[in-house]
Design an enzyme around this catalytic site. Structure first.
Site, PDB file in Angstrom:
ATOM      1  CB  THR A  99      78.610  22.119   3.463  1.00 49.59           C
ATOM      2  OG1 THR A  99      79.850  21.436   3.655  1.00 49.59           O
ATOM      3  CG2 THR A  99      78.883  23.484   2.852  1.00 49.59           C
ATOM      4  CE  LYS A 174      82.953  21.920   2.063  1.00 46.73           C
ATOM      5  NZ  LYS A 174      82.063  20.846   2.503  1.00 46.73           N
ATOM      6  CE  LYS A 242      74.214  21.484   0.702  1.00 42.82           C
ATOM      7  NZ  LYS A 242      75.167  21.248   1.805  1.00 42.82           N
TER       8      LYS A 242
END
Lengths: 294, 294
Positions: A99, A174, A242
């Site tokens: 990701t 995502k 993150k």
């Protein structure tokens, strides 16, 4: 029948290791690289070959998967002197499952084309359990022909595989996923803190909520872990933070304000940066609520 | 076999009307009261009797249900001169299904005992669809013997009925439920705003997210409505804001900080108080995000 391929896999941690093992199980030839070599041991014991650098991995394989931690790791693995692009053979396909940022996905796509190869961004959701059971959700952006060639591999590891469009759209999908999960994680955390403080029977609260309009995957999967004091990572909190930072950066670039997601990021910052709990799973957020620990 | 009872029902709106109809369908005798009389019309057409005040309703029935809007409405229905307690017969059971404050539930419980009657707080979740299909989740606190007598009625309207303990615990469980839903609603809203701005195919995003770790009831039920421009209330935004305020008030009383829920309340305040959209369903929150309306 699945066409057997010569696959390279970079990043064999909790998620990547499970995915790579599924490729091995399906009979593919597998070469692995991981910064911490010991994390490749079980794959090597099961027949994978090990190489010293991503460059060597690219030289020896036709299809290169990567699943590492942060965008800077992705950048290093692809663009450093010992990186994938230093050894890529023309006609290869690179698939980054980390990701990461949509812009980095676009940059990898561009460089792959320069080298007469194709690229996909293919982040997943479903956590460790999904990876182990081959039931991940795979969100793909990039070259459609590459997607079609990789589909049998994706189907080995995912129960749902979706193509969203040009390079970067897998990452955007995502991000949408993580924004949704920011809601379920903060919600289940504060729900549980409230219920504990109100002296409600917590297992019964879970059973009740999961049968109605409050039901969600995160609650069903993480509340039982929390109630057992299990904060081991299905998904690392530091990685989730993150992801939220990437999502909010992207939102900012698009001129969007997302106040609830911003709040969730603030809460995970307290957990990861202040309480130093980034190696816990995302369910560890509840430890930062003082009332939970009493 | 269900023991047929003489039931009074106060508050026959979207939810209450559907619940009362299930009681009629099960063969019970039904007397209804609603501030806006027209909302009792279809029940009366189906055989219910109508009365002018909650007091008269209490005088004519053995079991009194209420499902109204706000705690102040509950207070008025029970404690005003024309309220339930002005007409209650000894040996009655009162059941407030409004989502209201735990402290008011305790006060009703106390007064019911004074009048040799029993009380339950029994808020529900599941929205209009759940009410219509008789698939609500019912969260009950109060007198256990009253709970056992009412269970056959609860089972007429709910697929899951749970007893949590003393008076007010049904309300606390419902607050836990709403805190969870604050997370799913803000999450799905910001997810969808982000996905639209990133030009992702929204139906495909929904299909993908609903198959993985981001899955939740609110998303599965409200995103399709939003994509069709349907903001009609399954659950009124103004009532959800009321619930979040109760939850945060209760949290405050217990010395708890719930920052994500606080943010959700702020966002619903913008929707209800500033944008004046309180009569929309909770999914209307997305209209307050400028990027959604472009």
């Amino acid at each position: 029948m699945v066409n057997l391929m010569n696959i390279g896999f970079i990043g064999t941690g909790v998620m990547g290791g499970a995915i790579a093992q599924h490729f091995l199980d399906a009979g593919h030839e597998l070469t692995v690289y991981n910064r911490t070599k010991s994390k490749t041991d079980s794959l090597v014991a099961n027949g994978a070959k090990w190489v010293v650098t991503p460059k060597m991995l690219a030289e020896k394989t036709d299809v290169i998967f990567s699943m590492v931690g942060f965008p800077k790791d992705v950048e290093s693995i692809y663009f450093s002197d010992n990186g994938v692009f230093a050894g890529l053979k023309p006609g290869s396909i690179v698939v980054d499952m980390t990701t990461s940022t949509p812009s980095l996905a676009e940059r990898i796509d561009k460089e792959a084309h320069v080298q007469n190869s194709l690229a996909l961004d293919a982040p997943v959701s479903g956590g460790d359990i999904g990876a182990q059971n081959g039931e991940l959700t795979v969100m793909v952006g990039g070259d459609k022909p590459a997607y079609e060639k990789m589909l049998p591999l994706f189907e080995t590891i995912g129960k749902r595989v979706n193509f969203f469009g040009a390079a970067g759209t897998g990452q955007h999908a995502k991000m949408a996923n993580q924004i949704m999960i920011a809601g379920t994680m903060t919600g289940l955390t504060e729900m549980l803190v409230y219920a504990k403080k109100a002296n409600l029977p917590l297992q019964q609260v879970l059973d009740t909520l999961s049968s109605g309009g409050a039901d969600n995957w995160s609650m069903d999967n993480y509340v039982p872990r929390i109630l057992q004091g299990d904060y081991t990572p299905g998904f690392f909190a530091k990685h989730f933070l993150k992801d939220l930072r990437i999502a909010l950066d992207e939102a900012d670039k698009m001129g969007l304000k997302l106040p609830a997601t911003e709040r969730a990021k603030d809460l995970y910052e307290i957990m990861v940066d202040q309480a130093n709990l980034g190696d816990d799973g995302t369910q560890g957020l509840i430890k930062t609520y003082p009332a939970w620990n009493k």
